[in-house]
Scaffold this active site. Structure first.
Site, mmCIF file in Angstrom:
data_model
loop_
_atom_site.group_PDB
_atom_site.id
_atom_site.type_symbol
_atom_site.label_atom_id
_atom_site.label_comp_id
_atom_site.label_asym_id
_atom_site.label_seq_id
_atom_site.Cartn_x
_atom_site.Cartn_y
_atom_site.Cartn_z
ATOM 1 C CG ASP A 126 37.127 48.996 40.347
ATOM 2 O OD1 ASP A 126 36.364 48.411 41.339
ATOM 3 O OD2 ASP A 126 36.936 49.360 39.421
ATOM 4 C CG ASP A 204 40.871 44.958 39.193
ATOM 5 O OD1 ASP A 204 41.931 44.980 39.114
ATOM 6 O OD2 ASP A 204 39.802 45.337 38.565
ATOM 7 C CG HIS A 253 35.446 44.508 39.680
ATOM 8 N ND1 HIS A 253 35.445 45.358 39.294
ATOM 9 C CD2 HIS A 253 36.733 43.989 39.719
ATOM 10 C CE1 HIS A 253 36.537 45.994 38.721
ATOM 11 N NE2 HIS A 253 37.368 44.914 38.894
ATOM 12 C CG ASP A 255 31.504 45.310 43.551
ATOM 13 O OD1 ASP A 255 31.377 44.589 42.267
ATOM 14 O OD2 ASP A 255 32.100 46.230 43.655
ATOM 15 C CB CYS A 359 32.173 50.349 41.721
ATOM 16 S SG CYS A 359 31.524 48.719 41.274
#
Length: 374
Positions: A126, A204, A253, A255, A359
């Site tokens: 992150d 991020d 995010h 992912d 992460c």
């Protein structure tokens, strides 16, 4: 699909990573010691599903005035998962590094705001993005995470002294003008919008994934257009950032939406992204549709804290080996069908710390050179 190698020679720099799949040689793994539930902020309400509102209303009022350490049982269980993960990585020949301990229960402030406590060093992905031999500190929009980079300072200084580039994006002010205090989750059919404005660049690092010269990013509740533009200008013409539109009102995010697994193979979330609107260079790739998750992520204090599609949050050790949560049998079968060699690891107890394998890692060195895949 053909790839064109650029004239970028491999070097002895300790930091070197251009994509998500070259042979992984060194990685930073997060830690959960001393973790605190993040001090309440508008971002969290925007990033939670609407059915969590009733649960969060009461908790958010408490979080504005009280500190909530993660329960000791959660920390112990997550540490056990991390031990298994680290053992697998080291058994596969990967050097594992860890951040330093910090006091996340301490309050901190700027001239414009203050928060009761921080969060943790659970998810280095992150906080940083590695592009080649450069580590870039992200200008994060979450006030609670303002000083999260401090846990990694000894590592950053070591890598810098070894020849790596170390860059920090402009530290954002994070004043109230950045956030919409009246934000409401868009209803069915309404245009996706986010809680942060274009007041200043924020992002991020986990809102980007790398495919050599081509980097895929998304706007979210922590990443705005100015943040994406800052990164593109900083990287220059040698790299191209392709922005994809998330269909999730809770986008936070990339992912759990899109993960490149190997040259010519990208896995996508069938709910959160329109496969017809992927970047043009993916037309020559195999677009792999992620299977539905087999289990629901664990909760913290009775609230959902992570995407239901966390089964996508895998990490590639090379073009074949992929580490995946042990309970996600559908994902394991899919990876095998797609020609990969999945390595199962127990990691569900890490979910309450807002991440999974991708992460929880920052790949520092992968054995490869800069290539173009488009």
């Amino acid at each position: 699909m053909q790839t064109n190698k650029l004239t970028v020679a491999a070097n002895t720099c300790p930091v070197s990573s251009y994509n998500e799949w070259d042979l992984l040689e060194e990685v930073i793994i997060g830690v959960v010691d001393g973790a605190m539930v993040p001090a309440w902020h508008t971002i969290y309400r925007a990033a939670l599903p609407p059915d969590q509102d009733d649960k969060m209303n009461e908790l958010s009022k408490l979080m504005e005035t009280q500190r909530f350490p993660y329960p000791k049982g959660h920390i112990a269980a997550a540490k056990k998962n991390l031990e298994e993960f680290v053992h697998i990585l080291e058994s596969e020949g990967v050097v594992v590094r860890r951040p330093d301990p910090m006091n996340y229960g301490a309050s901190f402030s700027t001239p414009s705001w203050k928060v009761l406590n921080g969060f943790s060093a659970a998810n280095p992905r992150d906080v940083f993005i590695v592009i080649g031999n450069e580590i870039i500190e992200a200008p994060m929009a979450d006030r609670t995470r303002y000083f999260e980079t401090w846990a990694y300072r000894s590592l950053l200084k070591e890598y810098f002294q070894g020849g790596a580039k170390w860059t920090s994006a402009p530290k954002p002010q994070l004043v109230d003008a950045l956030y919409d205090p009246n934000y409401k989750v868009p209803g069915p059919g309404e245009k996706i919008r986010f809680v942060i404005a274009e007041f200043e660049p924020t992002f991020d690092a986990a809102d980007f994934v790398r495919c050599g010269r081509d980097i895929i990013g998304q706007k979210s509740h922590v990443t705005n257009r100015l943040g994406i533009e800052w990164l593109q200008r900083h990287l220059g013409d040698e790299y191209r950032i392709h922005v994809v539109d998330s269909l999730s009102p809770q986008a936070l995010h990339i992912d759990t939406t899109l993960i490149p697994l190997a040259p010519g193979k990208v896995m996508i979330n069938p709910v959160n992204i329109d496969s017809a609107k992927l970047p043009a260079f993916f037309k020559s790739w195999d677009v792999l549709i992620a299977p539905k998750p087999d289990s629901v992520p664990k909760t913290l204090y009775g609230t959902e804290v992570i995407s239901q599609w966390v089964n996508m949050n895998v990490i590639s050790l090379d073009e074949e080996r992929v580490i995946v949560e042990k309970s996600q049998e559908s994902m394991i079968r899919a990876l095998k069908d797609w020609g990969f060699k999945p390595i199962a690891c127990t990691f569900e107890d890490y979910y309450p710390f807002l991440g999974s394998f991708h992460c929880a890692t920052l790949d520092i060195r992968r054995r490869g050179v800069l290539q173009s895949y488009s």
